[in-house]
Design an enzyme around this catalytic site. Structure first.
Site, PDB file in Angstrom:
ATOM      1  N   HIS A  69     -34.371 -24.970  -0.175  1.00 49.62           N
ATOM      2  CA  HIS A  69     -33.588 -23.746   0.009  1.00 49.62           C
ATOM      3  C   HIS A  69     -34.408 -22.711   0.755  1.00 49.62           C
ATOM      4  O   HIS A  69     -35.589 -22.496   0.468  1.00 49.62           O
ATOM      5  CB  HIS A  69     -33.084 -23.200  -1.328  1.00 49.62           C
ATOM      6  CG  HIS A  69     -34.140 -22.866  -2.333  1.00 49.62           C
ATOM      7  ND1 HIS A  69     -34.734 -21.629  -2.413  1.00 49.62           N
ATOM      8  CD2 HIS A  69     -34.700 -23.604  -3.325  1.00 49.62           C
ATOM      9  CE1 HIS A  69     -35.612 -21.614  -3.401  1.00 49.62           C
ATOM     10  NE2 HIS A  69     -35.616 -22.805  -3.970  1.00 49.62           N
ATOM     11  N   ASP A  71     -33.343 -19.554   0.863  1.00 54.54           N
ATOM     12  CA  ASP A  71     -33.160 -18.256   0.205  1.00 54.54           C
ATOM     13  C   ASP A  71     -34.235 -18.028  -0.848  1.00 54.54           C
ATOM     14  O   ASP A  71     -34.852 -18.967  -1.361  1.00 54.54           O
ATOM     15  CB  ASP A  71     -31.767 -18.139  -0.422  1.00 54.54           C
ATOM     16  CG  ASP A  71     -31.503 -19.176  -1.505  1.00 54.54           C
ATOM     17  OD1 ASP A  71     -31.916 -20.335  -1.335  1.00 54.54           O
ATOM     18  OD2 ASP A  71     -30.870 -18.832  -2.525  1.00 54.54           O
ATOM     19  N   ASP A 102     -41.970 -20.682  -3.714  1.00 55.55           N
ATOM     20  CA  ASP A 102     -40.594 -21.109  -4.026  1.00 55.55           C
ATOM     21  C   ASP A 102     -39.642 -20.694  -2.911  1.00 55.55           C
ATOM     22  O   ASP A 102     -39.008 -19.653  -3.012  1.00 55.55           O
ATOM     23  CB  ASP A 102     -40.169 -20.500  -5.357  1.00 55.55           C
ATOM     24  CG  ASP A 102     -38.851 -21.042  -5.872  1.00 55.55           C
ATOM     25  OD1 ASP A 102     -38.371 -22.057  -5.339  1.00 55.55           O
ATOM     26  OD2 ASP A 102     -38.300 -20.437  -6.810  1.00 55.55           O
ATOM     27  N   GLU A 136     -29.342 -21.409  -3.219  1.00 52.42           N
ATOM     28  CA  GLU A 136     -29.879 -22.087  -4.406  1.00 52.42           C
ATOM     29  C   GLU A 136     -30.227 -21.107  -5.507  1.00 52.42           C
ATOM     30  O   GLU A 136     -30.026 -21.392  -6.689  1.00 52.42           O
ATOM     31  CB  GLU A 136     -31.120 -22.900  -4.026  1.00 52.42           C
ATOM     32  CG  GLU A 136     -31.525 -23.948  -5.062  1.00 52.42           C
ATOM     33  CD  GLU A 136     -32.445 -23.415  -6.160  1.00 52.42           C
ATOM     34  OE1 GLU A 136     -32.635 -24.123  -7.165  1.00 52.42           O
ATOM     35  OE2 GLU A 136     -32.980 -22.297  -6.014  1.00 52.42           O
ATOM     36  N   GLU A 137     -30.738 -19.948  -5.135  1.00 51.39           N
ATOM     37  CA  GLU A 137     -31.181 -18.969  -6.126  1.00 51.39           C
ATOM     38  C   GLU A 137     -30.019 -18.140  -6.673  1.00 51.39           C
ATOM     39  O   GLU A 137     -30.210 -17.355  -7.598  1.00 51.39           O
ATOM     40  CB  GLU A 137     -32.226 -18.031  -5.515  1.00 51.39           C
ATOM     41  CG  GLU A 137     -33.513 -18.711  -5.058  1.00 51.39           C
ATOM     42  CD  GLU A 137     -34.386 -19.173  -6.210  1.00 51.39           C
ATOM     43  OE1 GLU A 137     -33.927 -19.138  -7.372  1.00 51.39           O
ATOM     44  OE2 GLU A 137     -35.530 -19.582  -5.945  1.00 51.39           O
ATOM     45  N   GLU A 165     -39.002 -28.393  -4.741  1.00 55.92           N
ATOM     46  CA  GLU A 165     -39.239 -27.353  -5.748  1.00 55.92           C
ATOM     47  C   GLU A 165     -40.713 -27.324  -6.162  1.00 55.92           C
ATOM     48  O   GLU A 165     -41.379 -28.365  -6.187  1.00 55.92           O
ATOM     49  CB  GLU A 165     -38.369 -27.588  -6.982  1.00 55.92           C
ATOM     50  CG  GLU A 165     -36.891 -27.353  -6.765  1.00 55.92           C
ATOM     51  CD  GLU A 165     -36.548 -25.887  -6.558  1.00 55.92           C
ATOM     52  OE1 GLU A 165     -37.404 -25.016  -6.819  1.00 55.92           O
ATOM     53  OE2 GLU A 165     -35.421 -25.604  -6.119  1.00 55.92           O
ATOM     54  N   HIS A 351     -41.001 -16.313  -8.574  1.00 59.57           N
ATOM     55  CA  HIS A 351     -40.107 -15.240  -9.026  1.00 59.57           C
ATOM     56  C   HIS A 351     -40.871 -14.021  -9.536  1.00 59.57           C
ATOM     57  O   HIS A 351     -40.257 -13.101 -10.085  1.00 59.57           O
ATOM     58  CB  HIS A 351     -39.129 -15.735 -10.100  1.00 59.57           C
ATOM     59  CG  HIS A 351     -38.144 -16.739  -9.609  1.00 59.57           C
ATOM     60  ND1 HIS A 351     -36.895 -16.896 -10.191  1.00 59.57           N
ATOM     61  CD2 HIS A 351     -38.184 -17.647  -8.602  1.00 59.57           C
ATOM     62  CE1 HIS A 351     -36.234 -17.849  -9.553  1.00 59.57           C
ATOM     63  NE2 HIS A 351     -37.001 -18.319  -8.582  1.00 59.57           N
TER      64      HIS A 351
END
Length: 380
Positions: A69, A71, A102, A136-137, A165, A351
């Site tokens: 991903h 995003d 990530d 995805e997020e 991931e 994150h």
């Protein structure tokens, strides 16, 4: 330009694009332009505000897919960062920026790995593809699942899929995810009768009625797991009742809860057991369910062997196969691909403020992806 600096240069370009879900900010356009030079046919599959990229090189099988991903989650308070989250910054042996771990480093590493592999082995067996999404997020309703539906409709089935991931823990390569638990959430509303606390005989307190049932749910052994999965877990995530006053019996109580379940249980089986338990306690209730994803599992086989061998050859680390953690887009891909595994860099800062990746891990990450392609697509 050396291979490791090629990965670094590309991940820096990606981090500099503030691609907070669902905005791709042309990350996929940048990647598509590079992949086209390597012989990939690139196709954008858009839905709403979401951008998805399907890029494939070759027509024969087996088809090896890298999924990821573009995003990222919002950076949060920028004043808490030591540097701008969207200005890639090298400091003390690390690259800082939102998406560094990530998962823009994984994407950059695989793209360079694919470039190297196809340049060295232009007549390789099978095909290579990338599936990238900007959803995805977030809700994950217009992203990977849409591409999988399109691939299924036209009979284009992957044989192996590596999801980039960030699965590593203490060191690069110590953990791969060969499956994920399913997620089943419930919103339970227990009905009572509002009244004055001094006259409980004229009211019916839903909290008092709910408490024994909730305690039993928390104490229940839903299953014992299996060789690959820990036992299914039940957790209450929110509990609400009352008006805020101390002298009013609430008219209803609302509970949000979640199961993270293994292949030893099914969504329907869990639902039936919950309803039976609530009925046993004589509750008047409404219960709404949301299935976030079913569990998937890739047993030991060609894909796990290829990746684990690549990790050992590159780093000397003996990778552990694990199914812990949250859900990922692997849950969608597993419906069209028989073997799915997740692997990427260390995840300690994902994150978080000051998200980072160790600079020294970029080249080994790329080499692991390239070695995995070699193990799957070159004659043995």
């Amino acid at each position: 330009m050396t291979a490791d600096s090629a990965v670094l240069a590309l991940v820096r370009e990606l981090i500099a694009r503030p691609s907070v879900t669902p905005d791709d900010v042309d990350c996929q356009l940048l990647l598509a332009q590079r992949l086209e030079h390597a012989g990939f046919r690139c196709e954008t599959i858009a839905r709403g505000d979401v951008t998805n990229l399907w890029a494939r090189r070759g027509n024969a099988g087996p088809l090896v897919v890298f999924a990821g991903h573009t995003d990222v989650v919002p950076p949060g308070p920028r004043d808490k960062w030591d540097s701008d989250p969207f200005v890639p910054t090298e400091r003390d042996g690390y690259l800082y920026g939102r998406g560094a771990a990530d998962m823009k480093s994984s994407i950059a590493a695989f793209v360079v790995a694919a470039e190297e592999f196809t340049a060295a082995h232009p007549g390789h067996d099978g095909s290579i593809a990338l599936l990238l999404t900007s959803d995805e997020e977030g809700p994950a309703v217009d992203g990977t699942v849409i591409v999988c539906d399109e691939l299924r409709a036209r009979g284009e089935q992957p044989d192996y899929c590596i999801v980039g991931e960030p699965t590593s823990g203490d060191v690069l390569g110590d953990t791969c995810k060969n499956g994920r638990r399913g997620s089943l959430s419930g919103r339970l509303t227990v009905k009572g009768i509002q009244g004055h606390v001094a006259y409980p005989h004229l009211a019916r307190n839903p909290v008092h009625q709910l408490a024994p049932a909730l305690a039993e749910m928390a104490a229940t052994e839903w299953d014992r797991g299996n060789e690959y999965f820990p036992p299914t877990t039940f957790q209450v995530s929110n509990l609400r009742a009352g008006t805020g006053a101390t002298n009013v019996v609430p008219g209803e109580a609302v509970v949000l809860f979640n199961f993270r379940f293994s292949t030893a249980s099914t969504p329907e089986g869990l639902k039936q057991r919950v309803h039976a338990l609530l009925d046993k306690h004589g509750l008047e209730y409404e219960l709404d369910w949301e299935l976030g994803g079913e569990p998937f599992l890739t047993p030991r086989g060609p894909l796990t062997d290829a990746l684990v061998a690549a990790i050992r050859a590159e780093t000397g680390v003996a990778a552990e196969l694990s199914t812990t953690g949250g859900t990922s887009d692997g849950r969608f891909i597993a419906k069209i691909c028989p073997q799915v595994i997740e692997f990427g860099p260390c995840n300690a800062t994902i994150h978080k403020v000051n998200e980072r990746i160790e600079l020294a891990s970029l080249e080994p990450l790329k080499n692991i992806y390239r070695r995995t392609l070699e193990n799957l697509l070159l004659p043995r």
